[in-house]
Write a protein that holds these residues in place. Structure first.
Motif, PDB file in Angstrom:
ATOM      1  N   TRP A  70       0.862  -1.177   0.000  1.00 13.44           N
ATOM      2  CA  TRP A  70       0.000   0.000   0.000  1.00 13.44           C
ATOM      3  C   TRP A  70       0.902   1.232   0.000  1.00 13.44           C
ATOM      4  CZ3 TRP A  70      -5.268  -0.611  -0.260  1.00 13.44           C
ATOM      5  CH2 TRP A  70      -5.799  -1.843   0.116  1.00 13.44           C
ATOM      6  N   GLU A  83       5.266  10.589  -1.906  1.00  7.10           N
ATOM      7  CA  GLU A  83       5.046   9.324  -1.215  1.00  7.10           C
ATOM      8  C   GLU A  83       5.412   9.474   0.258  1.00  7.10           C
ATOM      9  OE1 GLU A  83       5.539   4.561  -1.881  1.00  7.10           O
ATOM     10  OE2 GLU A  83       6.969   5.878  -2.891  1.00  7.10           O
ATOM     11  N   THR A 103      -3.746   9.858  -2.126  1.00  4.35           N
ATOM     12  CA  THR A 103      -3.970   8.739  -3.031  1.00  4.35           C
ATOM     13  C   THR A 103      -3.276   7.522  -2.446  1.00  4.35           C
ATOM     14  OG1 THR A 103      -4.057  10.167  -4.979  1.00  4.35           O
ATOM     15  CG2 THR A 103      -3.631   7.834  -5.358  1.00  4.35           C
ATOM     16  N   THR A 105      -2.327   3.720  -3.302  1.00  8.25           N
ATOM     17  CA  THR A 105      -2.199   2.792  -4.428  1.00  8.25           C
ATOM     18  C   THR A 105      -1.793   1.418  -3.933  1.00  8.25           C
ATOM     19  OG1 THR A 105      -1.581   4.571  -5.952  1.00  8.25           O
ATOM     20  CG2 THR A 105      -0.976   2.321  -6.582  1.00  8.25           C
ATOM     21  N   ARG A 107      -0.330  -2.158  -4.776  1.00  9.73           N
ATOM     22  CA  ARG A 107       0.470  -2.931  -5.725  1.00  9.73           C
ATOM     23  C   ARG A 107       0.511  -4.375  -5.228  1.00  9.73           C
ATOM     24  NH1 ARG A 107       5.583   0.121  -6.751  1.00  9.73           N
ATOM     25  NH2 ARG A 107       4.032   1.382  -7.855  1.00  9.73           N
ATOM     26  N   ASP A 119      -1.854  -1.979 -10.850  1.00  8.58           N
ATOM     27  CA  ASP A 119      -2.036  -1.183  -9.641  1.00  8.58           C
ATOM     28  C   ASP A 119      -3.476  -0.676  -9.558  1.00  8.58           C
ATOM     29  OD1 ASP A 119       0.609  -1.588  -9.130  1.00  8.58           O
ATOM     30  OD2 ASP A 119       1.247   0.478  -9.522  1.00  8.58           O
ATOM     31  N   GLU A 120      -4.006  -0.619  -8.326  1.00  9.48           N
ATOM     32  CA  GLU A 120      -5.344  -0.090  -8.081  1.00  9.48           C
ATOM     33  C   GLU A 120      -5.229   1.045  -7.066  1.00  9.48           C
ATOM     34  OE1 GLU A 120      -8.043  -1.040  -9.581  1.00  9.48           O
ATOM     35  OE2 GLU A 120      -7.392  -2.880 -10.571  1.00  9.48           O
ATOM     36  N   SER A 121      -5.933   2.155  -7.299  1.00 10.33           N
ATOM     37  CA  SER A 121      -5.824   3.324  -6.422  1.00 10.33           C
ATOM     38  C   SER A 121      -7.190   3.747  -5.901  1.00 10.33           C
ATOM     39  CB  SER A 121      -5.184   4.500  -7.167  1.00 10.33           C
ATOM     40  OG  SER A 121      -3.838   4.216  -7.518  1.00 10.33           O
ATOM     41  N   SER A 123      -8.881   7.082  -3.215  1.00  8.43           N
ATOM     42  CA  SER A 123      -8.529   8.427  -2.776  1.00  8.43           C
ATOM     43  C   SER A 123      -9.232   8.784  -1.467  1.00  8.43           C
ATOM     44  CB  SER A 123      -8.885   9.461  -3.849  1.00  8.43           C
ATOM     45  OG  SER A 123     -10.274   9.456  -4.106  1.00  8.43           O
TER      46      SER A 123
END
Length: 231
Positions: A70, A83, A103, A105, A107, A119-121, A123
């Motif tokens: 994450w 980051e 955000t 994300t 992985r 990858d999925e994000s 918010s």
């Protein structure tokens, strides 16, 4: 030779199909200030401090034991996303104490060869703070404005308020902006008159509040053309 080639092709096709079937569907859960639970894909108007749990929700992983990363990013004005840190659990929890746009994300690494899913994000937006108090309240038994408390507040990460009388005696204090003073001292009604509020608070946006103001305690007042209250 031909059998081996057919076997390799079949293995490749099956592996590809399995990878396509494997997926994650990240969501988050949180409880709002009114105590209501939410299970959603994003937060558009969060209030700090806000405890959020992130779920990977993997499916069709079979015998695989995926590795999850994450990545937490925060938008830094025109500089883009910065980051902040990485978490490695399938489910992970974080408390947001600063306002801004985040955000997160996910992985997902499937095996030791480094095969990854897309990858999925999701918010999270934490709102800026504000704090406002009324000038008066009327604890007279008619349930109209019986508690002196914050009229409006949002994204406060610390809060401490006091009520004192004209001689500097502390009558009441509280640390939850949802609560307030009922006009009593040691269980007895105080007299109608002017008291004083001292409040220190800090917002998720770093704003410091140092509020000092009069508080008018009204036990008799005109409401719709009538006198309310008997004290």
């Amino acid at each position: 030779m031909k059998k081996n080639l057919i076997w390799l092709m079949a293995t490749f096709i099956l592996t590809s199909l399995n990878i396509e079937a494997q997926k994650v569907s990240p969501t988050l859960t949180y409880i709002d200030k009114d105590g209501n639970p939410h299970d959603t894909l994003c937060i558009e108007d969060g209030q700090a401090p806000l405890d959020v749990t992130f779920h990977a929700n993997p499916s069709d992983m079979g015998d695989l034991t995926p590795t999850y990363e994450w990545h937490f990013y925060k938008q830094q004005g025109t500089e883009g996303n910065k980051e902040l840190f990485i978490r490695y659990e399938e489910e992970t929890q974080y408390t947001f104490t600063e306002s801004g746009k985040y955000t997160i994300t996910l992985r997902t690494i499937l095996d030791s060869d480094g095969t990854q899913l897309d990858d999925e994000s999701i918010s999270v937006f934490i709102a800026d703070s504000y704090l406002e108090f009324p000038n008066a309240f009327s604890p007279n038994g008619d349930d109209l404005n019986p508690i002196f408390k914050a009229k409006r507040h949002k994204s406060l990460v610390s809060f401490h308020a006091y009520i004192i009388n004209r001689w500097g005696q502390k009558l009441f204090e509280w640390t939850d902006p949802e609560k307030g003073w009922d006009g009593k001292y040691k269980g007895k009604d105080v007299k109608e008159g002017v008291y004083f509020l001292l409040c220190k608070a800090r917002g998720a946006d770093g704003k410091e509040y140092n509020i000092r103001k009069d508080v008018n305690l009204l036990r008799k007042f005109i409401e719709g053309g009538r006198t309310s209250g008997t004290n």
